[in-house]
Design an enzyme around this catalytic site. Structure first.
Site, PDB file in Angstrom:
ATOM      1  N   HIS A  72       0.821  -1.225   0.000  1.00 44.09           N
ATOM      2  CA  HIS A  72       0.000   0.000   0.000  1.00 44.09           C
ATOM      3  C   HIS A  72       0.849   1.267   0.000  1.00 44.09           C
ATOM      4  CE1 HIS A  72      -3.434  -2.678   0.997  1.00 44.09           C
ATOM      5  NE2 HIS A  72      -3.973  -1.871   0.118  1.00 44.09           N
ATOM      6  N   ARG A 122     -10.703   4.276  -2.905  1.00 45.80           N
ATOM      7  CA  ARG A 122     -10.221   3.717  -1.626  1.00 45.80           C
ATOM      8  C   ARG A 122     -10.555   4.708  -0.520  1.00 45.80           C
ATOM      9  NH1 ARG A 122      -5.663   1.789  -4.972  1.00 45.80           N
ATOM     10  NH2 ARG A 122      -5.402  -0.458  -4.707  1.00 45.80           N
ATOM     11  N   ARG A 130     -15.395   2.035  -2.332  1.00 44.35           N
ATOM     12  CA  ARG A 130     -14.992   0.787  -1.674  1.00 44.35           C
ATOM     13  C   ARG A 130     -15.088   1.015  -0.163  1.00 44.35           C
ATOM     14  NH1 ARG A 130      -9.767  -2.191  -1.727  1.00 44.35           N
ATOM     15  NH2 ARG A 130      -8.780  -0.393  -0.805  1.00 44.35           N
ATOM     16  N   ASN A 168      -4.440  -7.595  -6.709  1.00 45.19           N
ATOM     17  CA  ASN A 168      -3.320  -7.531  -5.758  1.00 45.19           C
ATOM     18  C   ASN A 168      -3.525  -8.574  -4.659  1.00 45.19           C
ATOM     19  OD1 ASN A 168      -2.797  -5.259  -7.276  1.00 45.19           O
ATOM     20  ND2 ASN A 168      -3.642  -3.846  -5.765  1.00 45.19           N
ATOM     21  N   ARG A 199       1.989  -9.754  -0.362  1.00 45.32           N
ATOM     22  CA  ARG A 199       2.151  -8.768  -1.444  1.00 45.32           C
ATOM     23  C   ARG A 199       3.156  -7.675  -1.111  1.00 45.32           C
ATOM     24  NH1 ARG A 199      -3.708  -5.746  -1.488  1.00 45.32           N
ATOM     25  NH2 ARG A 199      -2.597  -3.919  -2.218  1.00 45.32           N
ATOM     26  N   CYS A 230      -9.746  -3.971 -10.889  1.00 47.65           N
ATOM     27  CA  CYS A 230      -9.236  -2.709 -10.334  1.00 47.65           C
ATOM     28  C   CYS A 230      -7.880  -2.892  -9.632  1.00 47.65           C
ATOM     29  CB  CYS A 230     -10.249  -2.084  -9.380  1.00 47.65           C
ATOM     30  SG  CYS A 230     -10.607  -3.101  -7.949  1.00 47.65           S
TER      31      CYS A 230
HETATM   32  C1  PEP Z   1      -6.544  -5.340  -4.769  1.00 46.13           C
HETATM   33  O1  PEP Z   1      -6.366  -6.056  -3.774  1.00 46.13           O
HETATM   34  O2  PEP Z   1      -6.223  -5.677  -5.922  1.00 46.13           O
HETATM   35  C2  PEP Z   1      -7.149  -4.005  -4.610  1.00 46.13           C
HETATM   36  C3  PEP Z   1      -7.471  -3.284  -5.673  1.00 46.13           C
HETATM   37  O3  PEP Z   1      -7.320  -3.521  -3.340  1.00 46.13           O
HETATM   38  P1  PEP Z   1      -6.114  -2.979  -2.432  1.00 46.13           P
HETATM   39  O4  PEP Z   1      -4.894  -2.872  -3.288  1.00 46.13           O
HETATM   40  O5  PEP Z   1      -6.543  -1.677  -1.879  1.00 46.13           O
HETATM   41  O6  PEP Z   1      -6.009  -4.048  -1.395  1.00 46.13           O
HETATM   42 MG    MG Z   2      -7.400  -5.562  -1.953  1.00 44.28          MG
END
Ligand code: PEP
Ligand code: MG
Length: 560
Positions: free
Chosen positions: A154, A261, A297, A419, A430, A467
């Protein structure tokens, strides 16, 4: 790599040139590690007391110097005293203590990194949390280098949103880079050069200039529709993480917001946003995109993104823990406020609501029930609000992908978060730089899930989009079109490049390649297939120059 060259993962494009300011301590991603929650306010009081003491000391020094050497000499203390009187600065330090559980000393040090002198600098850290990343001032910080973190952590997503070039996953950066070392860091290539010569600095600046020229050429497509050469219309929306991105998304021709977000409304603040504040924000976004949807979201809180008021005891596996829709459903007061805000904004625009990290149907049922209850309550209270709004599900767990047919039947829309879907399918954290090579969204296992979700949505007649970061990268966008996705939500800076790519490819060719990719053995094989197919239509060299495509390094070594 020579002694002067460090390699990492380019996570936010652009070149930063400046002296290094080095944060030697690790960021407290487990907040309790530094200042326990119960001691946070005491720590803020400790900061205030220290500021008072230092100010008194500096004033005494100033008076003494004035007596001995005159007023001009004494004025050197003014800047330091002024800083200690700067309410905004001190509030930001207190916020760092409250939000990140830093000690007063560390919070103060972090904040002063940005204002140490007026020369813009490159922050070098062991790791950067999302909360600390949003605190950075882009006028003073021209680049970020971090030992930890990956493209989908993030902090990286935020660095990209804020527009600060960043290279993460640079092993040994703290040890190798002395404070004050001049750096050239390239967030597109993922490189850091120490002690550059004037010639190397000039070369880096020339490269940046070339990229800017290319970017402005690409921007020529922003007002044109995203249509493939064989006539398939692709809808390109924007991902908006921070309010500043609304205008970037608009300027780059986003057809609405596919992922708003909301947790970053909290990050960096010590209080939760009120219903009015959220309703105002959602309305502002919706009105910025008339005629297009804005997908709110619901809070994806958890792990490193949990406000103080909701912090539970630390968890051994936060990514498998109390996150996202689970927090919302367990804390209905938090959730209801957000749902009411979305319903109120939906009176003024096309606002949709989307739940993150869904793993079971009951989570959708409970979200829908709560939306219906709040709509009724708002009507009873006479508050202007929509009576309903589309409720969708983020497919970002294998569980959700496996029951995509059931979710598609019951939700109003699906949006795939690649992600998290990649993280949970491949069991690869991740944000873990050590595993970055194993974080392969092109793995055939992930692709099968992506295909299954697209097919399920189509069979149910419901819209499906992607997304996750994959949609922002042209090679993957081409693949996603082939897998059946006609709506992509993209990081605003990447919109022109994705649209430029879409307009040169054929959907039929994308489908054929996607079928081959599904039958491939490995993620590397998939990338080779994609590169070959895309090269038939698009100047790959130009794409690689502009945005490092996955597989570029391997392709270069195969060609060598
Ligand atoms: C994802 O997990 O791909 C997503 C778009 O949400 P975030 O990156 O905010 O977890
Ligand atoms: Mg996510």
């Amino acid at each position: 790599m020579s002694d002067r060259h460090l390699k990492g993962i380019g996570v936010s494009a652009g070149i930063g040139v400046g002296p290094a300011v080095v944060v030697r301590w690790a960021m407290p991603d487990v907040p309790h590690r530094v200042v326990p929650r119960s001691q946070v306010e005491k720590e803020v009081r400790r900061l205030r007391a220290a500021v008072r003491d230092v100010k008194r000391f500096l004033q005494a020094m100033k008076a003494k110097t004035e007596d001995r050497a005159g007023l001009d000499e004494a004025r050197i203390f003014d800047a330091q005293i002024l800083m200690l009187e700067d309410k905004e600065f001190l509030a930001a330090v207190a916020n760092l203590i409250r939000e990140n559980h830093l000690t007063a000393e560390k919070a103060y040090e972090f904040k002063t990194l940005e204002v140490r002198d007026t020369q813009p600098s490159v922050v070098v850290a062991k790791e950067l949390s999302p909360a600390l990343t949003v605190e950075l001032d882009r006028e003073h910080v021209v680049g970020l280098v971090s030992e930890e973190g990956t493209r989908t952590s993030h902090a990286a997503i935020l660095a990209h949103s804020i527009g600060i070039p960043a290279v993460f996953g640079v092993a040994g950066a703290i040890e190798r880079i002395e404070p004050g070392t001049m750096l050239v860091m390239d967030g597109t290539r993922g490189t850091v050069l120490l002690d550059p010569t004037p010639h190397e600095i000039a070369e880096a600046r020339a490269l940046e200039q070339r990229r800017r020229e290319l970017a402005s050429q690409l921007e020529e497509v922003v007002d044109l529709p995203a249509v493939t050469v064989d006539g398939l219309r692709i809808v390109l929306r924007g991902n908006v993480d921070l309010p500043d991105e609304i205008s970037a998304a608009r300027q780059h021709g986003a057809e609405g917001v596919g992922l708003l977000r909301t947790e970053f409304l909290i990050t960096g603040h010590s209080t939760l946003p009120t219903e009015d504040e959220q309703a105002g924000y959602f309305r502002r976004v919706a009105e910025a995109f008339p005629g297009h949807p804005v997908v709110v979201r619901t809070y994806d809180l958890g792990g490193d993104k949990l406000p103080l008021q909701f912090r539970a005891p630390s968890e051994a596996n936060p990514q498998l823990g109390w996150r996202a829709i689970r927090v919302c459903l367990d804390r209905p007061e938090l959730f209801r406020t957000q749902v009411r805000a979305a319903l109120r904004a939906a009176k003024h625009g096309d606002v949709w609501l989307m739940a993150p990290l869904v793993t079971r149907l009951e989570e959708l049922d409970r979200t829908r029930a709560l939306v219906a209850e709040e709509a009724t309550r708002l009507a009873r209270e006479g508050v202007p609000a929509a009576t309903s709004l589309p409720v969708g599900v983020m497919v970002e767990t294998p569980a959700a992908a496996v029951i995509a047919d059931r979710l598609a039947a019951e939700a109003d829309f699906l949006s795939v978060g690649t992600n998290d879907l990649t993280q949970y399918t491949l069991v690869v954290d991740r944000g873990n730089a050590r595993l970055a090579d194993r974080f392969t969204p092109h793995d055939p296992s992930v692709l099968r899930l992506l295909k299954q979700v697209a097919d399920a949505a189509r069979a149910a007649g419901k819209p499906a989009s992607v997304c996750g970061e994959m949609a922002s990268e042209p090679l993957s966008a081409f693949l996603l079109i082939g897998l059946g996705y006609e709506t992509l939500s993209v990081a605003p800076p990447a919109l022109p490049l994705v649209k430029w790519t879409v307009r040169q490819v054929s959907a039929a060719r994308a489908r054929a390649v996607a079928a081959e990719a599904l039958a491939a053995r490995t993620a590397d094989d998939v990338l080779d297939l994609l590169r070959l197919a895309l090269a038939e239509a698009v100047d790959l060299k130009l794409l690689d120059h502009h945005a490092r495509l996955p597989g570029a390094r391997r392709a270069a070594s195969l060609n060598a």
